[in-house]
Design a protein around this motif. Structure first.
Motif, short mmCIF file in Angstrom:
data_model
loop_
_atom_site.label_atom_id
_atom_site.label_comp_id
_atom_site.label_asym_id
_atom_site.label_seq_id
_atom_site.Cartn_x
_atom_site.Cartn_y
_atom_site.Cartn_z
N ASP A 1 1.67 -9.49 -3.76
CA ASP A 1 2.61 -10.51 -3.31
C ASP A 1 2.71 -11.68 -4.28
O ASP A 1 3.48 -12.62 -4.05
CB ASP A 1 2.19 -11.04 -1.93
N SER B 1 17.16 1.76 -4.64
CA SER B 1 16.42 1.65 -3.38
C SER B 1 17.18 0.82 -2.35
O SER B 1 17.11 1.10 -1.15
CB SER B 1 15.03 1.04 -3.64
N HIS B 2 17.92 -0.18 -2.81
CA HIS B 2 18.66 -1.04 -1.88
C HIS B 2 19.99 -0.43 -1.47
O HIS B 2 20.48 -0.68 -0.36
CB HIS B 2 18.89 -2.42 -2.51
N ALA C 1 4.36 2.82 -0.16
CA ALA C 1 5.28 2.03 0.66
C ALA C 1 4.94 0.55 0.57
O ALA C 1 5.83 -0.31 0.46
CB ALA C 1 5.23 2.51 2.11
N LEU C 2 3.66 0.22 0.61
CA LEU C 2 3.22 -1.17 0.45
C LEU C 2 3.64 -1.71 -0.91
O LEU C 2 4.15 -2.84 -1.02
CB LEU C 2 1.70 -1.24 0.61
N ASN D 1 7.48 -2.23 -1.11
CA ASN D 1 7.92 -3.38 -0.33
C ASN D 1 7.83 -4.66 -1.15
O ASN D 1 8.70 -5.53 -1.08
CB ASN D 1 7.08 -3.49 0.94
N HIS D 2 6.77 -4.79 -1.96
CA HIS D 2 6.57 -6.01 -2.75
C HIS D 2 7.31 -5.97 -4.08
O HIS D 2 7.84 -6.99 -4.53
CB HIS D 2 5.08 -6.23 -3.00
N LYS E 1 11.26 -4.94 -3.20
CA LYS E 1 11.81 -5.87 -2.21
C LYS E 1 12.60 -5.18 -1.11
O LYS E 1 13.54 -5.73 -0.55
CB LYS E 1 12.71 -6.92 -2.90
N ARG E 2 12.21 -3.95 -0.79
CA ARG E 2 12.75 -3.29 0.41
C ARG E 2 11.64 -2.46 1.03
O ARG E 2 10.97 -1.68 0.34
CB ARG E 2 13.94 -2.39 0.07
N LYS E 3 11.47 -2.61 2.32
CA LYS E 3 10.47 -1.83 3.03
C LYS E 3 11.00 -0.43 3.25
O LYS E 3 12.11 -0.26 3.78
CB LYS E 3 10.14 -2.49 4.37
N ASP F 1 12.00 3.09 4.77
CA ASP F 1 12.31 3.49 6.14
C ASP F 1 11.34 4.55 6.65
O ASP F 1 10.97 4.55 7.83
CB ASP F 1 13.74 4.04 6.22
#
Length: 690
Positions: free
Chosen positions: A204, A228-229, A242-243, A246-247, A250-252, A254
């Motif tokens: 982060d 990804s977005h 996935a973690l 996400n960082h 900048k997309r978690k 699905d």
């Protein structure tokens, strides 16, 4: 969901093009996907003639819309190969010759920049190939959409940033398709881990734009992040990735789509114990030659362990592995252990030839074996002749003078005053090679008193090798333990391949495979899956933990190792695509629901289940002692008993050992798969697509 009205393209540069792990994913998953989607499934990749000639049967498609699409692309002077991939499932493939489209590179780079503001530097040839592949894929999808009309739903599943331009341009040109993007490992994550940063504890805190710019991969990072977005469904292969995504992106994600294997290609049922013994003997033959002149190993008390993969010294954990071996060696010498570990490091590196001492050792031992074989036949004839005449031969009559001389010559040839080599090849720039440098630092030189011997094999294993003539799969079966202390491993096929062959392995809580097993097993170690902590422990503590695992393994009896291999092999059910393929089904379901909600037939029975349901396999009832159903236990150990256990293979240690049956394994996966499907159905009300 009615698949007859859904046409799926799976797009990746590793379709019929062996480069890395994605090739294994696509190849092993194909049969399961074809069973589900049938003729409405096609894989899209690039034409690598080396593999096309061996793996692809060229043909024209019978399906009119797909055949006309290929014909139109060819009419535009693009090189397009259509046919079938010669693997189980026999899937349709479309492969592009990127060189045939090179004339369009400048125009396509400008269009990409005009619509996305992503500029591709002139010196980045790999990104150029990505642009060519992406625009050819976009053209394929656009023409096919036009040829087949509005009726079927078209779904494009794009793997990795190398296929990302195709997804980006398909959305930019507003082609009516549903899209899934799967990142198997983030681009920036690989670079950051290779730089020896405390990656996972600072996820982060990274300024991703600055980090990508500093490494001159900002344009590649932008492609991955945009894909990804823009994807309707974004997925990764493991919880740890996935973690990371996400960082960094900048997309978690699905969904998580775990990687599997086609188990029936590798499973040998109850034969896997016999295969272990057969291939272990072949490794014995190599070890006898490699340690010629210093061969004092008791092969009955010698354990083979290995690490293998791409030569990513830190990411694959080679540094931790070697340091742990040094600590293990000291600990075993202090304990007076009579067990010996032979540790193989199999990483393809730059070499210029075989090590002459390694070749000589194999030749000397082969000559001795051949001479002994001939003399053995002569001795048998003499014994037979003497006994036939009613005389018992004396010891002096068994060997002739010439045979004694021959054996002495072989013994003198077997003498070697230098230590056994730690590497089988002549490594280019061996003075700066990281593995050899660390081996010198920790002084693992294969000395006589060392209880840990090391063999660095800087080349992938091959059946035609004059040194170690074994395929990788056979070599794995012959070893006792696979060790993969990776720091960056989004999934990790190597420990998974060990599991389906019944070979215990050590992995980490930073690998996708390790996280997957932690979530499915209450006691992974009892099943032969040792999980190191490389996330919350310091490197020094992680090395000690690995040394502890190895030392404990050295103290196991043969019987205990046999029992553990039986448990490990039964985990293959967890990794079969017949189960894990349902995660991909759920991803397609979610993508179609987000773009064509009227098309999807929602199964309300699934909605009623809890989306968080998860089933873990229990700890084996018999761990760590003998399983139920075995003979009456004795307070005294016996070598004969261990031999009988090895011969009996699985007959004694059946499903009662694990405390679960294959049916309960299936139920575990079914429940979790339904949970994912449930997540898809339940969360749809809050979703919107731009």
């Amino acid at each position: 969901m009615d698949n007859s009205y859904l046409f799926t393209f799976e797009i990746a540069m590793e379709v019929a093009n062996k480069v890395g792990g994605i090739y294994t994913v696509l190849r092993t998953k194909a049969a399961t996907t074809v069973d589900e989607l049938g003729e409405n499934y096609c894989m899209v990749g690039i034409a690598n003639e080396k593999f096309v000639a061996m793996e692809v049967e060229k043909m024209e498609f019978a399906q009119p819309a797909l055949r006309k699409t290929v014909e139109e692309l060819r009419s535009q002077n693009f090189g397009v190969i259509s046919g079938r991939w010669l693997i189980e499932g026999y899937p349709k493939v479309i492969l592009f010759d990127l060189d045939s489209a090179y004339r369009e590179l400048g125009k396509w780079k400008w269009e990409l920049f005009d619509k996305t503001k992503i500029g591709i530097p002139d010196h980045d040839h790999e990104s150029h190939r990505t642009v060519l592949f992406g625009f050819l894929t976009t053209a394929l999808l656009g023409i096919f959409r036009e040829k087949c009309g509005p009726a079927p739903v078209i779904l494009g599943h794009f793997h990795e940033w190398l296929a990302g331009v195709g997804l980006i341009m398909s959305r930019a040109r507003k082609i009516d398709i549903s899209t899934i993007f799967t990142t198997h490992a983030t681009l920036l994550g690989r670079y950051l881990c290779a730089a020896n940063t405390d990656f996972y504890n600072n996820l982060d805190k990274f300024d991703v734009d600055q980090e990508a710019g500093n490494r001159r991969i900002y344009h590649r990072y932008c492609i991955e992040r945009a894909a990804s977005h823009l994807a309707h469904v974004f997925t990764t292969v493991s919880a740890i990735t996935a973690l990371e995504a996400n960082h960094l992106l900048k997309r978690k994600p699905d969904l998580v789509l775990p990687n599997g294997l086609n188990i029936k290609d590798t499973q040998c049922m109850h034969e896997f114990q016999n295969l272990h013994a057969v291939h272990k003997e072949r490794i014995h033959d190599f070890v006898r030659g490699h340690f010629y002149g210093h061969f004092d190993l008791d092969l009955e008390k010698t354990l083979y362990l290995f690490i293998a993969g791409r030569y990513e010294y830190s990411n694959k954990g080679a540094d931790v592995f070697i340091e742990s071996l040094a600590r293990l060696n000291y600990r075993m010498k202090q304990a007076g252990s009579d067990t010996t570990f032979v540790a193989f490091l199999i990483f393809p590196g730059a070499t210029n030839n075989f090590n002459i001492e390694s070749l000589r050792g194999q030749a000397v031992v082969k000559q001795l074996r051949d001479n002994v074989s001939v003399i053995k036949d002569h001795i048998a004839e003499r014994i037979f002749d003497k006994c036939l005449r009613g005389n018992l031969p004396s010891t002096d009559e068994l060997l002739s003078r010439d045979e004694v001389i021959t054996l002495k010559r072989c013994m003198y040839a077997n003498q070697c005053h230098s230590l056994p080599p730690v590497v089988t090849h002549n490594v280019t720039n061996d003075g700066v090679d990281p593995i050899l440098t660390q081996l010198r630092k920790v002084q693992l030189f294969n000395k006589k008193e060392d209880r840990v011997k090391v063999i660095f094999h800087p080349e992938f294993l091959n059946q035609t090798s004059p040194l170690l003539p074994m395929d990788y799969d056979d070599f794995v079966r012959g070893c006792h333990l696979g060790v993969f202390p990776s720091y960056y491993e989004p999934w990790g096929y190597t420990p998974a391949e060990c599991a389906v062959k019944g070979i215990p392995s050590i992995t980490t809580n930073l690998s996708g495979f390790g996280c997957f097993m932690e979530s499915h097993l209450n006691d992974p170690q009892a099943y032969g899956i040792y999980i190191m902590d490389r996330r919350f422990m310091s490197p020094d503590s992680s090395c000690n933990q690995l040394a502890d695992y190895l030392f404990s393994f050295s103290q196991m009896s043969r019987r205990e190792r046999i029992i553990q291999r039986n448990r490990t092999e039964r985990l293959s059910e967890l990794l079969d695509w017949s189960r894990l393929g349902r995660y991909y089904t759920n991803a397609r379901r979610l993508a179609v629901e987000r773009t064509h909600p009227d098309f999807l037939e929602i199964d309300h029975a699934i909605v009623s289940h809890s989306p968080t349901t998860s089933v873990k396999l229990p700890r084996p009832y018999s761990a760590p002692s003998s399983p139920f159903g075995s003979r009456v236990p004795s307070p005294h150990s016996s070598d004969d008993e261990e031999e009988q256990a090895e011969e009996k293979e699985l007959s004694t240690f059946d499903d009662t050992d694990s405390g679960v049956t294959l049916r309960s394994l299936s139920q575990s996966i079914d429940v979790e798969s339904n949970s994912e499907a449930n997540t898809v159905d339940v969360d749809l009300s809050n979703l919107s697509v731009s």
